[in-house]
Scaffold this motif. Structure first.
Motif, short mmCIF file in Angstrom:
data_model
loop_
_atom_site.label_atom_id
_atom_site.label_comp_id
_atom_site.label_asym_id
_atom_site.label_seq_id
_atom_site.Cartn_x
_atom_site.Cartn_y
_atom_site.Cartn_z
N SER A 1 2.99 -17.77 -7.77
CA SER A 1 4.05 -18.46 -8.48
C SER A 1 5.21 -18.72 -7.53
CB SER A 1 4.48 -17.64 -9.71
OG SER A 1 5.45 -18.31 -10.46
N ILE A 2 6.41 -18.21 -7.84
CA ILE A 2 7.57 -18.48 -7.00
C ILE A 2 7.83 -17.37 -5.98
CG2 ILE A 2 8.69 -19.86 -8.79
CD1 ILE A 2 10.49 -17.39 -9.34
N PHE A 3 6.86 -16.44 -5.83
CA PHE A 3 7.09 -15.28 -4.99
C PHE A 3 6.19 -15.27 -3.75
CE2 PHE A 3 8.32 -13.79 -9.25
CZ PHE A 3 9.61 -13.35 -8.98
N ASN A 4 6.76 -14.78 -2.66
CA ASN A 4 5.99 -14.44 -1.48
C ASN A 4 5.50 -13.01 -1.69
OD1 ASN A 4 6.71 -16.88 -0.03
ND2 ASN A 4 8.74 -15.97 0.23
N ALA A 5 4.23 -12.88 -2.05
CA ALA A 5 3.71 -11.58 -2.51
C ALA A 5 3.14 -10.72 -1.41
CB ALA A 5 2.66 -11.81 -3.60
N GLY A 6 3.32 -11.12 -0.15
CA GLY A 6 2.92 -10.26 0.95
C GLY A 6 1.90 -10.91 1.86
N THR A 7 1.31 -10.08 2.71
CA THR A 7 0.29 -10.50 3.66
C THR A 7 -0.88 -9.54 3.54
OG1 THR A 7 2.01 -11.30 5.17
CG2 THR A 7 -0.20 -11.00 6.08
N ASN A 8 -2.06 -10.07 3.27
CA ASN A 8 -3.19 -9.20 3.05
C ASN A 8 -4.50 -9.92 3.35
OD1 ASN A 8 -4.07 -10.58 0.47
ND2 ASN A 8 -2.01 -9.90 -0.13
N ALA A 9 -5.57 -9.12 3.36
CA ALA A 9 -6.92 -9.64 3.59
C ALA A 9 -7.69 -9.51 2.28
CB ALA A 9 -7.60 -8.87 4.71
N GLN A 10 -7.73 -10.58 1.51
CA GLN A 10 -8.38 -10.52 0.21
C GLN A 10 -9.88 -10.34 0.37
OE1 GLN A 10 -7.19 -13.27 -2.82
NE2 GLN A 10 -5.07 -13.40 -2.08
N GLY A 11 -10.41 -9.34 -0.34
CA GLY A 11 -11.83 -9.06 -0.32
C GLY A 11 -12.33 -8.31 0.90
N ALA A 12 -11.43 -7.91 1.78
CA ALA A 12 -11.85 -7.19 2.99
C ALA A 12 -12.42 -5.83 2.64
CB ALA A 12 -10.65 -7.03 3.93
N PRO A 13 -13.35 -5.32 3.46
CA PRO A 13 -13.87 -3.97 3.21
C PRO A 13 -12.79 -2.92 3.45
CG PRO A 13 -14.67 -4.82 5.31
CD PRO A 13 -13.97 -5.96 4.63
N MET A 14 -12.89 -1.82 2.73
CA MET A 14 -11.93 -0.73 2.90
C MET A 14 -12.23 0.00 4.20
SD MET A 14 -11.00 2.26 0.10
CE MET A 14 -11.07 1.04 -1.22
N ALA A 15 -11.17 0.51 4.83
CA ALA A 15 -11.34 1.32 6.03
C ALA A 15 -12.30 2.47 5.75
CB ALA A 15 -10.00 1.83 6.52
N ALA A 16 -13.19 2.76 6.67
CA ALA A 16 -14.21 3.79 6.43
C ALA A 16 -13.65 5.19 6.48
CB ALA A 16 -15.33 3.64 7.46
N GLU A 17 -12.59 5.39 7.22
CA GLU A 17 -12.01 6.73 7.37
C GLU A 17 -10.53 6.69 7.03
OE1 GLU A 17 -13.60 9.43 8.00
OE2 GLU A 17 -15.56 8.52 8.40
N PRO A 18 -10.02 7.78 6.43
CA PRO A 18 -10.75 8.97 5.99
C PRO A 18 -11.58 8.69 4.75
CG PRO A 18 -8.46 9.13 5.35
CD PRO A 18 -8.57 7.90 6.20
N ALA A 19 -12.49 9.61 4.44
CA ALA A 19 -13.40 9.40 3.32
C ALA A 19 -12.67 9.38 1.99
CB ALA A 19 -14.47 10.49 3.32
N LYS A 20 -11.61 10.18 1.85
CA LYS A 20 -10.83 10.26 0.61
C LYS A 20 -9.40 9.82 0.88
CE LYS A 20 -13.87 12.07 -2.31
NZ LYS A 20 -14.23 11.46 -3.62
#
Length: 367
Positions: A75-94
Motif C-alpha cells: 500500500s503506502i508503506f515501505n515494508a522492508g527488504t526481504n527474500a520472499q519464499g527463501a529457505p530458512m537458515a539451516a542453523e541453528p536447528a531451533k
C-alpha cells in the motif's frame, strides 16, 4: 488509511525511565526471509458468521545465506527488504519466536521494520492480521474495532497453528517465545501476559469524558461509515456482540509467552489493576513523549509502575505514527497525518533504535 486505536486517560503514576540513546542500529547477520500463511481458527467465526475466523499471517525468519532480498512495498508503506519464499537458515536447528500484533486498522506489514530487525538476528517473527480490524482485508467491520479482546485470542490461535505447521513448527524453540505489538497491538501484548479489561471502567470513563474527547470517539477510517449511535446499538442490541461482551473481562494470558515488548500501548483506563500488578514475565514498554494517542500518562507509565519486571523507555519528541513503517512518496502525499513526523524526528532512526532495543531485550529475556 490507518489510525491505530481507541484510547482513554488514566491517572499519573511513578515510572521507570531508561535512556533512549544507548541503542545502536541492529546488526544484520542473516538475510531476512518472508512467507505467508492462511490459517483459520475453527473455534470462532468470522464477523459474517459464514466461515471460521481468518488468521492471515506474515512470517519473517533468518533466511539461508545468499538469499536475494528485494524491497517490499505494501500500500503506502515501505515494508522492508526481504527474500520472499527463501529457505530458512539451516542453523541453528531451533529458533526463538516473537509474535507480533499491529495497531487498529493496520496490518502486520506496518511493523515490518521491527520484524525484520528480529529476523535478521535469528528470530522467527509471526504477525497476524486481526480480522475486521485490518487494512489487509477488503473492508473493516465495526465489530472488529470494538471487540479488542479477540486479538489476544488470535495470538494464541496463531501460535497453535505455527507449532503445527511443518514449515515452522519443527524450528521453533517452545521455551523461547516472546510477544510484541504496537498501539492496540500493545494492549494485545499486555493481554497475552495477563492484563484483563473492565467494561465498567471503560463505560465510566467515557460517561465522564467530554463529547469531543478523542479517547472515546471512533477512529477516522470508520468514522465516516459509522456513528457512536451505531456503536451503542451494536453493544446493546446485537446478540453476538452481547455475548462477546460477556468475555471482555476474561483472562487471555498465554503461559507459553515468556517476555513482552509493548510499543505505545493503549486502553489503560480499562485495565483491571490487579491483573496488571500480577504480570510475572519481563516487560519492556516504549512510547514517545509527544504521543497524543498512546499518551504515556494514560497507559505506559501506570503499567510500568505496577509491574515488578517492567521497564519504561520514553523517546523524546516521538509521536504515535513514527512507529509505523516509512511511507512511499504517494503515502507522504495522500496520508500526511500518518506519514509526517515532527521536525527533528527521523522515523528511520526511530526504527533502528527501537529495533536494536527489541533485539537486545529478547536476547536477555529469551535465553
Amino acid at each position: 488509511m490507518f489510525k491505530l486505536n481507541i484510547k482513554f486517560v488514566f491517572v499519573l503514576a511513578a515510572m521507570l525511565v531508561t535512556p533512549a540513546a544507548r541503542c545502536e542500529a541492529p546488526k544484520r547477520p542473516h538475510p531476512v526471509g518472508l512467507n505467508f500463511a492462511s490459517y483459520e481458527d475453527p473455534v470462532r467465526r468470522d464477523w459474517t458468521g459464514s466461515r471460521a475466523r481468518p488468521l492471515s499471517t506474515v512470517v519473517w525468519y533468518p533466511a539461508a545465506p545468499g538469499s536475494r532480498e528485494t524491497d517490499w512495498t505494501v500500500s503506502i508503506f515501505n515494508a522492508g527488504t526481504n527474500a520472499q519464499g527463501a529457505p530458512m537458515a539451516a542453523e541453528p536447528a531451533k529458533l526463538p519466536l516473537v509474535l507480533l500484533s499491529h495497531g487498529t486498522g493496520g496490518a502486520a506489514s506496518t511493523l515490518g521494520w521491527l520484524a525484520e530487525a528480529l529476523a535478521a538476528n535469528g528470530y522467527i517473527v509471526a504477525g497476524v492480521n486481526h480480522h475486521g480490524n485490518t487494512g489487509a482485508e477488503p473492508s473493516y467491520r465495526l465489530e472488529g474495532f470494538m471487540a479488542w479482546w479477540d486479538r489476544p485470542q488470535d495470538i494464541s490461535a496463531v501460535l497453535d497453528k505455527l507449532l503445527a505447521d511443518p514449515r515452522f513448527g519443527p524450528r521453533i524453540d517452545t521455551s523461547r517465545i516472546g510477544m510484541a505489538g504496537f498501539s492496540l497491538g500493545g494492549y494485545t501484548t499486555l493481554a497475552t501476559i495477563g492484563v484483563r479489561l473492565s467494561q465498567k471502567q471503560w463505560q465510566d470513563f467515557c460517561a465522564e469524558a467530554s463529547p469531543d474527547n478523542p479517547n472515546c470517539k471512533l477512529p477516522p477510517e470508520i468514522a465516516s461509515k459509522y456513528s457512536m449511535d451505531d456503536v451503542n446499538r451494536l453493544l446493546t442490541q446485537d446478540e453476538r456482540m452481547k455475548k462477546e461482551l460477556e468475555r471482555m473481562g476474561n483472562s487471555f494470558r498465554d503461559p507459553r509467552i515468556r517476555s513482552a515488548y509493548a510499543i505505545a500501548p493503549v486502553l489503560g483506563p480499562a485495565y483491571v489493576k490487579d491483573s496488571v500488578a500480577g504480570i510475572q514475565v519481563p516487560l519492556r514498554i516504549v512510547v514517545g513523549t509527544a504521543d497524543d494517542q498512546a499518551i504515556p500518562e494514560t497507559t505506559a507509565k501506570p503499567v510500568a509502575a505496577l509491574v515488578p519486571k517492567a521497564q519504561l523507555q520514553l523517546l523524546p519528541g516521538v509521536t504515535h505514527y513514527a512507529f509505523l513503517s516509512t511511507c512511499t512518496m504517494v503515502g507522504r502525499t495522500v496520508a500526511r497525518q500518518i506519514c509526517s513526523d515532527p521536525e527533528g524526528v527521523d522515523r528511520s532512526a526511530v526504527h533502528r533504535q527501537v529495533g536494536a532495543d527489541a533485539v537486545q531485550f529478547f536476547e536477555r529475556t529469551l535465553r
